[in-house]
Design a protein around this motif. Structure first.
Motif, short mmCIF file in Angstrom:
data_model
loop_
_atom_site.label_atom_id
_atom_site.label_comp_id
_atom_site.label_asym_id
_atom_site.label_seq_id
_atom_site.Cartn_x
_atom_site.Cartn_y
_atom_site.Cartn_z
N GLU A 10 0.86 -1.17 0.00
CA GLU A 10 0.00 0.00 0.00
C GLU A 10 0.89 1.22 0.00
OE1 GLU A 10 -3.21 1.91 3.05
OE2 GLU A 10 -3.49 -0.20 2.51
N GLY A 11 0.59 2.18 -0.87
CA GLY A 11 1.42 3.37 -0.95
C GLY A 11 0.83 4.40 -1.88
N GLU A 12 1.63 5.44 -2.12
CA GLU A 12 1.18 6.58 -2.92
C GLU A 12 1.79 6.50 -4.32
OE1 GLU A 12 2.33 11.17 -2.77
OE2 GLU A 12 1.05 10.57 -1.09
N ARG A 53 -3.56 7.01 -3.29
CA ARG A 53 -3.06 5.84 -2.59
C ARG A 53 -3.65 4.61 -3.25
NH1 ARG A 53 -0.13 6.20 1.72
NH2 ARG A 53 -0.61 4.06 2.36
N PRO A 80 -6.19 9.39 -0.58
CA PRO A 80 -4.85 9.72 -0.07
C PRO A 80 -4.93 10.19 1.38
CG PRO A 80 -5.67 11.47 -1.50
CD PRO A 80 -6.65 10.35 -1.60
N GLY A 85 -0.17 13.96 -0.99
CA GLY A 85 -1.05 13.05 -1.73
C GLY A 85 -2.40 13.65 -2.01
#
Length: 763
Positions: A10-12, A53, A80, A85
Motif C-alpha cells: 500500500e502506498g502513494e 493511494r 490519499p 497526496g
C-alpha cells in the motif's frame, strides 16, 4: 489459503512510467512507507492518478533490466492520507476546475481535513484565499457533482476501477450507473468508450459472474462483432466469430480454444439470435439462418443488418425512380463552358448529361481527371434548371475544399442532416427530408453504411443524388464499402473517369498516383528538375528513416518550398506503433517543433504532453462536443490551474469558421498529437505537403490502396521515405495481400441487386 508468494503493498502513486490505454497495461511507481525506493507495479489494471493511494496485490519479480517489480493481480485505489497526496489527488483533474494551483491553496487552508471538509462542508471553499465568490461557487457545484458519483466510485473501486473511469461511466449512465452495471457489467465494453471487454470482464469476475456463464459468452460474441465493425466489417461468419470471442475469453489469446468453449459460444450465439440481438443469414444467401444451424452463417448485429437492408432498398428505389430529362441541357453546358472558359471532354460531358438524366449517379476517378470541373458543371446545369442544390462532404476539411472549388457553401453531412448531439440522431430523415431538388456529395468513398443510410433516407422522393469520390482509395473508417458496393451492384449508374487532363499530367503526384493504382512503381524526377513535386528517398533502416523525416519536416521542406512545418506539412504513416509509427514520430516532431523550451503552457496525460501550439487530432466521434473522429486542430489555450485546454478546429459547423472546443483532463484521452497520423486517419484531407514512410516494419499494413490514398493526400509535394522492398510489397497488384486489404464483409451490393430483382427471400 493465499499463495505464499503473493504479497500486498500500500502506498502513494509517485509516477506513471508507462501506460497503454488500449490494452490497460501499465507500469506505475508506488512509494511505500519503509522502503527507500519506489516499487514498480506492473500489469493490466485501471488508470490511477499521481498522488492517489493504492493497494496492490501480486507477486514480486526480478526483471533483468528494471530490477524488482510487483506483477499485480489486483490494484485498488484508496483516498490519499498525506498532504502531498491529497494535493496531487485533487489536482489530477478529478474535479472540474481544480488544477494544481487551486489544489495547493485548498490543502494549505484545510490540511489533512481537506477531504472531510469537502465532503461535509463544501461551502467552506469560500474561505480559501484567492478563489473569490464566483469561483468558489463553481467549485462547490463541481464538488457536489462529484459527490453525486461517489456511490459509483465506491462501487467501482471495490471492483478495481479508477475515479476517472467512474466519472466516464457516470457520464454515460447517470444516477442509474450502479444498477445498470450490477445487472450487466459487460454493457461497459459496448456503451463506454475506452473500456474494452477485458476490463468489463475483470469487473464482472469481482461481482461473481462465472467464467462459463451465458452472459459472459454473449458479451464476448457481441464484443467480437463490435471489434469487427470497427475494422470495417458489417458481419462476421459464425466460425470466425466464435474464434474471435474465444480469444477474448482466454487468459492467453494465443492458446487454442477448447471444444467446450467453442460449443458454449455456439449456444450463446443461438441465444442471441433467438433474443433478436443478432441476425444471421445462410451461407452465400440473403435468407435467414436458423438458430439451430448457424454453420457458415453471416452474423450481423441487428441494427447493422437493418441499416444495410434499409440502405439497399433506398438506393434501389432512387436508381429506379423516373425523372424527366432536364430541358435545355445543351444550352446549359454551352453557357457553363463560356462562363468558365472551359471545354468539357467527352467523358466529362457524358457525366454531366447522366447527372441531368439520372436521379442517382456515382462519379468516380483518380486525381487529375476533372471531378471538380464536373461538379461545377453539374451545379451550373442544375442552377439553370432552377433546381435547389445542396453541397456536402463527410468532413469539415472536405466541405471547406468543396466550398473553395465551387464558390458555393458546402456543409458537412452532419450539418446537412441536422445532427442532434443529445439524441445522437439526425433531424432530417424520411419523415422530414431535405428541402432540396438535388444533393451533391464529395469524397463519398469516406461515407460508411450508417451515414449513407441517413443521407439516402433524407433525400426526398423526386430529388437527385450525385455521389462523387475516388473508389480506389481506402474505404471509410466506419463499417462497409458503400461507394464500392453501390458501383459493384450494377444497379446504381456510374461514370468512371480515366483521362488525365493536360494541366494535371505534368504533375508527378498525379502521374505516380495512377501508376501506383495500376500496381506500377512511381517514377522520380530528372536531375535538376526544379518544378518536381514527387520525391523518393531510399531508406531501409527505420531509425534512419525517422531521422530523415524529422529533417525533412523541420528544415528541408520549409526552407525549399516555403511551407509551415506545422500547418502545411503532414507525416502519414501506415501504423501507430514501431520506430516509424505515429507515436514515436509525434514525440520527435513535437520536441523539434514545439518542445518544452518554448515555455508554452502544457498538460500531461499519460506519456503525452499537450502544449499550446500542438497539432492534435480527435480520436472518436464526440456527440456532446460535436467533433468527429479524425478532426484536426491546434491547442489554442491551456489552463494549468484548472487542468483544461481548448482546441481550435479549423472547420466549424459551417465549414468556413474555426471553432474552439474545450477539453477537461478526463477527456484528454480523446486527443492525440497529429504532427504524424495514420494514412487511414487522413482520408478526405488534403495537405500542401505529405511525407510518407513505407518500410518493411509496416509489413502487416502494406497495400496498394493504402499507398495510393497517402500519395493522393498531397497537393504540392509528396516525399516517400521508402524501403524498395516495402514498395514492392505494397504494389503487389491484385495479389492476396491487396485483395485482403480491400475486402470487407458486406452484402450491400448483393442486397441492392436482390431488391431490384424483387428477390429477397427471408427479408
Amino acid at each position: 489459503m493465499a499463495d505464499p508468494q503473493e504479497v500486498a503493498i500500500e502506498g502513494e502513486v509517485a509516477r506513471i512510467t508507462y501506460e497503454n490505454r488500449e490494452s490497460g497495461f501499465r507500469v506505475v511507481k508506488v512509494a511505500v512507507e519503509g522502503r527507500r525506493d519506489a516499487i514498480a507495479i506492473v500489469g493490466t489494471f485501471p488508470q490511477v492518478a499521481v498522488g492517489a493511494r493504492v493497494r496492490a496485490r501480486g507477486k514480486i519479480e526480478i526483471d533483468k533490466n528494471h530490477g524488482e517489480q510487483l506483477r499485480v493481480t489486483s490494484v485498488t485505489e484508496l483516498a490519499p492520507t498525506t498532504l502531498a497526496g491529497i494535493e496531487k489527488y485533487l489536482g489530477s483533474g478529478l474535479i472540474k476546475g481544480i488544477g494544481g494551483v487551486t489544489a495547493s491553496r485548498i490543502v494549505e487552508k484545510f490540511g489533512l481535513d481537506t477531504l472531510r471538509i469537502l465532503e461535509e462542508q463544501p461551502h467552506r471553499l469560500k474561505e480559501v484565499n484567492g478563489l473569490g465568490k464566483t469561483r468558489a461557487d463553481a467549485l462547490i457545484a463541481a464538488w457536489k457533482e462529484q459527490r453525486a458519483i461517489r456511490d459509483v466510485m465506491i462501487f467501482l473501486q471495490a471492483h478495481g476501477a479508477s475515479p476517472q473511469l467512474a466519472s466516464r461511466i457516470y457520464k454515460r449512465y447517470g444516477p442509474k450507473a450502479v444498477a445498470i452495471i450490477s445487472a450487466n457489467p459487460y454493457r461497459l465494453a459496448i456503451d463506454v468508450w475506452g473500456i474494452g471487454f477485458r476490463t468489463a470482464d475483470r469487473i464482472a469476475a469481482t461481482m461473481g459472474i462465472g467464467k462459463d456463464s451465458v452472459e459472459r459468452m454473449q458479451a464476448a460474441l457481441l464484443q467480437a462483432l463490435g471489434d469487427a465493425t470497427e475494422q470495417g466489417h458489417c458481419y462476421v461468419v459464425t466460425e470466425d466469430l466464435t474464434a474471435k470471442a474465444a480469444r477474448l475469453l482466454a487468459a492467453d489469446e494465443n492458446e487454442p480454444a477448447s471444444l467446450e468453449t467453442i460449443e458454449s459460444l455456439e449456444r450463446a450465439a443461438s441465444s442471441l439470435l433467438r433474443a433478436g440481438l443478432v441476425v444471421a443469414e445462410r451461407p452465400g444467401e440473403l435468407a435467414r439462418a436458423s438458430a439451430d444451424d448457424l454453420r457458415g452463417a453471416a452474423v450481423y448485429v441487428t441494427s447493422m443488418h437493418e441499416t444495410e437492408t434499409r440502405l439497399a432498398a433506398r438506393l434501389a428505389a432512387l436508381a429506379r425512380a423516373s425523372r424527366d430529362d432536364l430541358r435545355g441541357f445543351t444550352e446549359a453546358v454551352a453557357a457553363f463552358e463560356k462562363e468558365t472558359k472551359t471545354t468539357l471532354a467527352d467523358e466529362q460531358r457524358s457525366a454531366v448529361e447522366r447527372a441531368a438524366r439520372c436521379p442517382l449517379l456515382v462519379v468516380t476517378g483518380g486525381p487529375g481527371v476533372g471531378k471538380t470541373t464536373i461538379v461545377k458543371a453539374i451545379l451550373s446545369v442544375f442552377d439553370r434548371a432552377r433546381i435547389d442544390t445542396r453541397l456536402a462532404a463527410p468532413t469539415g476539411r472536405a466541405a471547406k475544399r468543396m466550398t473553395e472549388a465551387t464558390g458555393r457553401e458546402a456543409a458537412t453531412l452532419h450539418r446537412l442532416l441536422e445532427f442532434e448531439p443529445k439524441t445522437g440522431s439526425f433531424k432530417r430523415d424520411a419523415k422530414r427530408p431535405l428541402e432540396a431538388g438535388a444533393v451533391i456529395v464529395d469524397e463519398s468513398s469516406m461515407v460508411d453504411v450508417g451515414m449513407a443510410d441517413a443521407l439516402t433516407q433524407a433525400v426526398a422522393d423526386g430529388s437527385r443524388l450525385v455521389l462523387v469520390g475516388d473508389v480506389d482509395q481506402l474505404p471509410s473508417v466506419g463499417p462497409g464499402s458503400f461507394l464500392r458496393d453501390a458501383i459493384e451492384s450494377g444497379v446504381v449508374p456510374c461514370v468512371r473517369l480515366v483521362k488525365i487532363f493536360r494541366q494535371a499530367s505534368h504533375s508527378l503526384i498525379v502521374q505516380n498516383a495512377h501508376r501506383i493504382n495500376a500496381g506500377e512503381a512511381p517514377v522520380v524526377p530528372e536531375a535538376g528538375d526544379t518544378n518536381a513535386d514527387f520525391f523518393v528517398i531510399d531508406k531501409r533502416d527505420p531509425e534512419e528513416a525517422r531521422n530523415i523525416i524529422l529533417e525533412l519536416v523541420t528544415h528541408r521542406i520549409p526552407r525549399r518550398f516555403g511551407l509551415d512545418p506545422v500547418r502545411d506539412v503532414q507525416v502519414l504513416t501506415p501504423m501507430n506503433r514501431g520506430p516509424a509509427g505515429t507515436q514515436l514520430l509525434n514525440e520527435a516532431l513535437q520536441a523539434a517543433l514545439n518542445g518544452a523550451e518554448s515555455g508554452r503552457k502544457s498538460l500531461v496525460r499519460g506519456k503525452t504532453t499537450f502544449r499550446e501550439g500542438d497539432k492534435v487530432m480527435q480520436l472518436r466521434n464526440d456527440y456532446d462536443r460535436n467533433v468527429w473522429n479524425g478532426d484536426v486542430g491546434v491547442v489554442h489555450a491551456v489552463d494549468e490551474e484548472e487542468a483544461t485546454l481548448v482546441v481550435r478546429f479549423a472547420e466549424g459547423g459551417s465549414a468556413r469558421e474555426p471553432r474552439d472546443v474545450p477539453y477537461e483532463a478526463s477527456s484528454l484521452d480523446e486527443l492525440a498529437l497529429a504532427y504524424a497520423c495514420t494514412i487511414h486517419k487522413s482520408q478526405g484531407s488534403e495537405y500542401p505537403a505529405v511525407v510518407i514512410p513505407m518500410l518493411t516494419t509496416h509489413f502487416v499494413m502494406l497495400s496498394k490502396n493504402l499507398l495510393y490514398t497517402a500519395v493522393t493526400r498531397g497537393k504540392r509535394l509528396v516525399v516517400l521515405v521508402a524501403d524498395p522492398r516495402a514498395l514492392r510489397l505494397a504494389l503487389g497488384g491484385r495479389d492476396e495481400r491487396n485483395e485482403t486489404s480491400r475486402h470487407r464483409s458486406t452484402k450491400l451490393a448483393a442486397r441492392i441487386r436482390a431488391v431490384t430483382c424483387g428477390d429477397l427471400a427471408g427479408e
